[in-house]
Design a protein around this motif. Structure first.
Motif, PDB file in Angstrom:
ATOM      1  N   LYS A 194      53.552  46.660  43.819  1.00  0.00           N
ATOM      2  CA  LYS A 194      52.626  47.764  44.078  1.00  0.00           C
ATOM      3  C   LYS A 194      53.188  48.661  45.152  1.00  0.00           C
ATOM      4  CE  LYS A 194      48.850  50.030  43.549  1.00  0.00           C
ATOM      5  NZ  LYS A 194      48.176  50.377  42.278  1.00  0.00           N
ATOM      6  N   ARG A 195      53.310  49.936  44.805  1.00  0.00           N
ATOM      7  CA  ARG A 195      53.776  50.918  45.779  1.00  0.00           C
ATOM      8  C   ARG A 195      52.684  51.941  46.028  1.00  0.00           C
ATOM      9  NH1 ARG A 195      58.828  49.912  43.221  1.00  0.00           N
ATOM     10  NH2 ARG A 195      58.216  51.195  41.444  1.00  0.00           N
ATOM     11  N   PHE A 196      52.506  52.329  47.294  1.00  0.00           N
ATOM     12  CA  PHE A 196      51.638  53.446  47.646  1.00  0.00           C
ATOM     13  C   PHE A 196      52.550  54.521  48.214  1.00  0.00           C
ATOM     14  CE2 PHE A 196      48.952  49.650  48.252  1.00  0.00           C
ATOM     15  CZ  PHE A 196      47.958  49.928  47.320  1.00  0.00           C
ATOM     16  N   GLY A 197      52.820  55.552  47.424  1.00  0.00           N
ATOM     17  CA  GLY A 197      53.798  56.537  47.871  1.00  0.00           C
ATOM     18  C   GLY A 197      55.127  55.825  48.051  1.00  0.00           C
ATOM     19  N   GLU A 198      55.683  55.879  49.243  1.00  0.00           N
ATOM     20  CA  GLU A 198      56.973  55.236  49.465  1.00  0.00           C
ATOM     21  C   GLU A 198      56.832  53.839  50.050  1.00  0.00           C
ATOM     22  OE1 GLU A 198      59.748  57.937  51.267  1.00  0.00           O
ATOM     23  OE2 GLU A 198      59.475  59.156  49.455  1.00  0.00           O
ATOM     24  N   ARG A 257      43.612  42.701  44.357  1.00  0.00           N
ATOM     25  CA  ARG A 257      43.029  43.854  43.671  1.00  0.00           C
ATOM     26  C   ARG A 257      43.700  44.081  42.320  1.00  0.00           C
ATOM     27  NH1 ARG A 257      40.233  47.904  45.797  1.00  0.00           N
ATOM     28  NH2 ARG A 257      41.690  49.464  45.064  1.00  0.00           N
ATOM     29  N   THR A 309      41.278  46.041  39.403  1.00  0.00           N
ATOM     30  CA  THR A 309      40.726  47.277  39.941  1.00  0.00           C
ATOM     31  C   THR A 309      41.841  48.172  40.465  1.00  0.00           C
ATOM     32  OG1 THR A 309      40.307  46.087  42.005  1.00  0.00           O
ATOM     33  CG2 THR A 309      38.450  46.399  40.537  1.00  0.00           C
ATOM     34  N   SER A 310      43.065  47.657  40.469  1.00  0.00           N
ATOM     35  CA  SER A 310      44.201  48.434  40.947  1.00  0.00           C
ATOM     36  C   SER A 310      45.372  48.172  40.008  1.00  0.00           C
ATOM     37  CB  SER A 310      44.529  47.985  42.378  1.00  0.00           C
ATOM     38  OG  SER A 310      45.772  48.500  42.778  1.00  0.00           O
ATOM     39  N   THR A 366      52.158  48.805  39.885  1.00  0.00           N
ATOM     40  CA  THR A 366      53.170  49.846  39.736  1.00  0.00           C
ATOM     41  C   THR A 366      54.288  49.348  38.824  1.00  0.00           C
ATOM     42  OG1 THR A 366      52.716  50.330  42.053  1.00  0.00           O
ATOM     43  CG2 THR A 366      54.512  51.535  41.040  1.00  0.00           C
ATOM     44  N   VAL A 403      33.942  38.776  41.275  1.00  0.00           N
ATOM     45  CA  VAL A 403      34.696  39.191  42.458  1.00  0.00           C
ATOM     46  C   VAL A 403      33.777  39.184  43.673  1.00  0.00           C
ATOM     47  CG1 VAL A 403      36.026  41.034  43.536  1.00  0.00           C
ATOM     48  CG2 VAL A 403      36.234  40.641  41.070  1.00  0.00           C
ATOM     49  N   GLU A 412      34.275  43.161  52.062  1.00  0.00           N
ATOM     50  CA  GLU A 412      33.231  43.958  52.696  1.00  0.00           C
ATOM     51  C   GLU A 412      31.941  43.847  51.899  1.00  0.00           C
ATOM     52  OE1 GLU A 412      34.034  48.198  54.376  1.00  0.00           O
ATOM     53  OE2 GLU A 412      35.650  47.694  53.019  1.00  0.00           O
TER      54      GLU A 412
END
Lengths: 274, 305
Positions: B11-15, B47, B52-53, B56, B79, B83
């Protein structure tokens, strides 16, 4: 794979134009959730949205109207402004819901996160909110029409089509408002939505005076205002009985709604599905 | 049958690469744990597993389906989020009924199921309470009950006892064990080593997006670290100098912010020597190695560097 040695592949962003992963039944589930909670809290909620246009009807229609020498385009002043205030009631009813309420549910209550852990997708959630926003418009707009009818402001049998008209108006403002909600980072940004979009529309959409009295450029601007066409539609269906005008206004509303429809759903995905 | 199979899950978020090629397999009816410090990639991995995610890169199947079929997978899964995201405006029992609708469970099935679940998590007396009257432990139990409304085959829990007092933690553990006995597969994240040792049949320790080790808790302790540990609490300078000379006698020495840890197979022999250089007997003790030692060995050094 050799190209990726120099460039890092980024995770793809949800495109703005894309067929949303949506099912009506799942969207309906979120509508039911909202309705269940609304039943608990409507006594507190109904006041501000509903009474505001109603006060305008009393103050302007009866109060100001008594001092007007001329009729407006051949109509009593209260008759002239009542349809526009009905459209406003619908706009307010839906807009409070899809701006403040949706933002709070999304950002603070984590309601959407909870729903997305079930068979619902974020697009189902988004459509559920649009349908619920439309429902709120129906509640506020239609109750307003009924009460206004008691003041004798309805003059055409076309009034039976007002529920459909109000639903269209509600869906349009739901789509516009939810798009804004999906984009803004902080709840404070709604000030812009209300003071730069909702309030000017309320004043310049031809509710209180005909747009034809404005300078040419302002008339052009008014044509781009969603509330202007909502006012025209409601006036045709309650006052003038102008079928052609009603169809034209409804077509504008349906067109803009169709054009923008996928944006809030895809923007919500972009925001929440990371 | 494997309930979760991940190969090269990324999983990547941006870089930023949060999860870097994770291979994991969760078996039916087991309790599987993801351990690791904050930012290790546990929650991101969870996730992805809870659909839910989207990953990548890499392959992921859950309950025998590819993760792209999120709706069908989520229908059979529960799940419990980290929180609280209960509906605050309605009562305890209404929270369960609203959630049941999301799964298209008809009211005549959901209503008795909700009452039974409230009994299961010992909230039947609170069924008509509004959420803001519940304590943290009660909210967590209600979240567990809510996640069970669709009779899931797989239950995913993100830090199920973080922020709870000891009594509440033990109650949650007991409920999770009884679910496991009923045949529910559990996947959880935690950074409490005792929780992992108590609940998990197998676990992985993650660090910086990768899995460092995998196995049953006891086996990991036996395999990855020496059986005994001597702890020395805040030695003064003289004592520290003496301890440094003893370092070669231990299999490994770990220095934390406030203590030294000597890992050894022969605790008694080394203990006598350590006592010889540390004047305060109250600051030295011998204990068996735990999962925490494995964890610190693998991930702890970063804290001092």
């Amino acid at each position: 794979m050799s190209a990726s040695t120099t460039t890092v592949t980024r995770a793809p962003r949800t495109p703005l134009v894309r067929i949303p992963d949506v099912r009506l039944r799942s969207a309906w589930r979120l509508w039911q959730r909202n309705a269940a909670i609304y039943r608990k809290t409507y006594r507190v909620n109904i006041l501000p949205n509903f009474f505001e246009p109603f006060f305008y009807l009393l103050a302007m229609g009866i109060g100001l109207g008594a001092f007007l020498e001329r009729e407006v385009l051949g109509f009593e002043y209260i008759d002239y402004i009542a349809p526009g205030l009905a459209a406003t009631a619908a706009m307010y009813g839906t807009s409070f819901e899809v701006t403040f309420n949706c933002f709070v549910k999304m950002q603070f209550g984590k309601v959407y996160d909870a729903a997305m852990a079930t068979p619902l997708t974020i697009e189902d959630v988004g459509l559920g909110e649009l349908l619920w926003g439309t429902t709120r418009a129906l509640i506020y707009g239609q109750v307003f029409v009924l009460i206004a009818a008691g003041f004798g402001v309805v003059h055409t049998p076309l009034v039976i089509f007002t529920p459909i008209a109000i639903a269209l108006i509600g869906m349009m403002f739901s789509v516009i408002g939810l798009t804004f909600t999906a984009i803004i980072p902080l709840i404070d940004y709604f000030t812009y939505y209300w003071t730069l979009f909702i309030t000017p529309m309320f004043l310049f959409s031809g509710i209180f005076f005909p747009v034809s009295g404005l300078p040419g450029w302002a008339q052009v601007l008014a044509w781009f205002m969603p509330l202007h066409h909502s006012v025209n539609l409601m006036r045709a269906l309650t006052l003038t009985g102008d079928v052609g005008g009603a169809i034209l206004a409804a077509a504008w509303i349906v067109g803009i709604t169709a054009l923008l429809f996928v944006f809030p759903l895809n923007l919500l995905r972009r925001r929440l599905v990371k | 049958m494997s309930v979760v199979v991940a190969r090269g899950l990324t999983k990547r978020f941006g870089e930023f690469e949060a999860v870097r090629g994770v291979d994991v397999e969760v078996r039916e009816r087991e309790c599987f744990g993801f351990l690791g410090p904050n930012g290790a990639g546990k929650t991101t991995t969870m996730r992805m597993i809870s659909c839910t995610s989207p990953p990548t890169d890499g392959e992921l199947s859950v309950l025998g389906l590819p993760s792209s079929r999120g709706r069908d997978i989520r229908r059979r899964m529960g799940v419990v989020p980290q929180e609280n995201n209960l509906d605050e405006e309605v009562s305890v029992v209404e929270n369960l009924l609203i959630y049941a609708r999301y799964f298209d469970i008809p009211r005549r099935v959901a209503a008795p199921a909700a009452e039974e679940l409230l009994r299961f998590v010992a909230l039947q007396d609170k069924r008509d309470w509004r959420i803001d009257r519940l304590s943290g432990g009660m909210k967590r139990r209600l979240l567990i009950a809510r996640a069970l409304i669709n009779e899931p085959e797989l239950l995913i829990l993100d830090e199920p006892t973080t922020g709870l007092d000891p009594q509440a933690r033990h109650l949650v553990w007991e409920k999770l064990r009884s679910l496991k006995r009923e045949g529910v597969t559990l996947v959880l994240t935690t950074h409490y080593m005792d929780e992992a040792a108590q609940l998990c049949d197998r676990l992985v320790i993650m660090h910086e997006g990768r899995i460092l080790i995998e196995g049953p808790p006891r086996e990991l302790v036996a395999r990855e670290t020496s059986p005994q540990v001597i702890e020395v609490f805040e030695p003064d300078e003289d004592a520290a100098r003496g301890l440094r000379d003893l370092a070669d006698l231990a299999e490994r020495v770990e220095r934390l912010a406030d203590r030294w840890l000597f890992y050894t197979a022969d605790g008694d022999a080394l203990l006598a020597k350590v006592r010889g250089v540390v004047p305060d007997p109250g600051s030295v003790w011998l204990r068996g190695a735990t999962l925490e030692d494995v964890f610190l060995q693998l991930t702890g050094r970063g804290l001092l560097e």
